[in-house]
Motif scaffolding. Sequence first.
Motif, PDB file in Angstrom:
ATOM      1  N   THR A 345      49.496  48.427  55.347  1.00 52.82           N
ATOM      2  CA  THR A 345      50.693  47.609  55.547  1.00 52.82           C
ATOM      3  C   THR A 345      50.767  47.157  56.997  1.00 52.82           C
ATOM      4  OG1 THR A 345      53.101  47.519  55.341  1.00 52.82           O
ATOM      5  CG2 THR A 345      52.152  49.605  56.064  1.00 52.82           C
ATOM      6  N   ASP A 347      53.747  46.710  58.264  1.00 50.84           N
ATOM      7  CA  ASP A 347      55.076  47.184  58.654  1.00 50.84           C
ATOM      8  C   ASP A 347      54.932  48.268  59.730  1.00 50.84           C
ATOM      9  OD1 ASP A 347      57.637  48.188  58.850  1.00 50.84           O
ATOM     10  OD2 ASP A 347      58.023  48.100  56.690  1.00 50.84           O
ATOM     11  N   PRO A 350      57.107  52.046  58.181  1.00 50.35           N
ATOM     12  CA  PRO A 350      57.135  52.030  56.712  1.00 50.35           C
ATOM     13  C   PRO A 350      58.339  52.775  56.149  1.00 50.35           C
ATOM     14  CG  PRO A 350      54.954  52.605  57.513  1.00 50.35           C
ATOM     15  CD  PRO A 350      55.865  52.644  58.698  1.00 50.35           C
ATOM     16  N   THR A 354      58.827  48.935  51.995  1.00 53.27           N
ATOM     17  CA  THR A 354      57.594  48.420  52.595  1.00 53.27           C
ATOM     18  C   THR A 354      56.631  47.890  51.533  1.00 53.27           C
ATOM     19  OG1 THR A 354      57.741  49.873  54.518  1.00 53.27           O
ATOM     20  CG2 THR A 354      55.553  49.073  53.929  1.00 53.27           C
ATOM     21  N   TRP A 356      52.993  47.517  50.427  1.00 55.56           N
ATOM     22  CA  TRP A 356      51.660  48.084  50.644  1.00 55.56           C
ATOM     23  C   TRP A 356      50.634  47.262  49.869  1.00 55.56           C
ATOM     24  CZ3 TRP A 356      50.609  51.991  54.031  1.00 55.56           C
ATOM     25  CH2 TRP A 356      51.698  52.728  54.505  1.00 55.56           C
TER      26      TRP A 356
END
Length: 476
Positions: A345, A347, A350, A354, A356
């Motif tokens: 990810t 992000d 997370p 989030t 993935w």
Amino acid sequence: MEWFTAPELWLGRTVFQRGLAVLYCVAFLSAALQFRALIGERGMLPVPEYLRRTTPLRTPSLFHWRYSDRLFAGVAWSGAALAAALAAGAGDAVPLGAAMALWLALWVLYLSIVNVGQTWYAFGWESLLLETGFLAVFLGNDDVAPPLPVLLLLRWLLFRVEFGAGLIKIRGDACWRKLTCLDHHHETQPMPGPLSWFFHRLPRPLHRVEAAANHVVQLGVPFLLFAPQPVASVAAGLMIVTQLWLVLSGNFAWLNWLTILLAASALDLSALSGDRAAPATPVWYAVLVVALTVLVLVLSRHPVRNLLSRRQVMNRSFDPFHLVNAYGAFGTVGRVRDEIVVEGTSDPAPGPGTEWKEYGFKGKPGDPHRWPRQYAPWHLRLDWLLWFVALSPSYGAAWFDGFVRRLLLNDGDLLKLIRHNPFPDAPPVHVRCRLYRYRFTTWRELRETRDCWHRTYLRDMVPPTRLRTPPGSSAP
């Protein structure tokens, strides 16, 4: 010297030699195209570090003299080119001594790779290719008739491959004795093929027939290899049919194809090739063949003891040159299939929301909708080792952290071994590895979803992980 030659096996020798050269070529190409991320100077298990922990006596290899990625690539590509030349018939276009030197060069080059390959090369078919390749050095070319002692040594090797595999099954998992292992094997084998789903969905009584036929071919038929012709050819033919069944049902690199070639060397194909005058056998060549025979018989004491032992082991080399080894497969069969699913990810923090994205691998199961592919005799080393890590994280203790770090770096060498990278423009911020239980879908599920696999989340193997150091600060 009539006892020394078997002119009726001339065509069988040719088929064996050309096929072996093709498999050598596949093995060298596999090494050339995969080594940098696995064992290269900046690989997960770097060869230079390994060489500092071992000696030339323990692991004979040209790379003890010097190692660089460029040199390794040169060895691998040179081996592939030489193997291709032999597959095209170069061995028969040169004098006998030169042909033997070419086959010996192939063996030395591949031995040098295997002996520094560490866990990435710890497969039984690596030793099988080396043992077979060493015997091929002495098999001759069109300058001499096929030498019967070497052909019998090839049958002795085939006997150990088949009989060893049969014994390890009978002594190992009770499902082999109950004829129920194939209720699970097609689904849980390391790397299913495009037909594995259908093999798994065969009626269970047919699975019993499969298992029983396997026991007959592996425990009874190998003894017939040493019977007079045409019995030996019939035995070899039965083994070839069995191995082709395995080729259709799964992916086992070049194991099945090499076993087929060993069986082909025992086939009397004189009806197809006609009579051929046998050239005189040089004395020096006969002396070398006899010396080889004595050497193999002496070294065979180790695998024979292993076959007779209640503590039989599979795929064991008893010397650093892999000259006479022990073989076997599937002493136990898994009842369930667990797979590692790798996700990343972008992000930086997370959380539950989030997104993935999943990495896709070439051979191992991932996306439930993606049907297994046929790769054998090609060897996908990363995919195979990931299957082992799913069985036990200890299999990845030395390299798995490096694997995750390379994903976080979008390492180009590693990404060449992966089918789909969901982060083509910039590396992910976090990577995680989750363990899922996979099973083949039923006929009804396949019709409704078109999915080959059904998977269920089990647990996280590696929680969300990010780089602790800047990408350029140190080697992975």
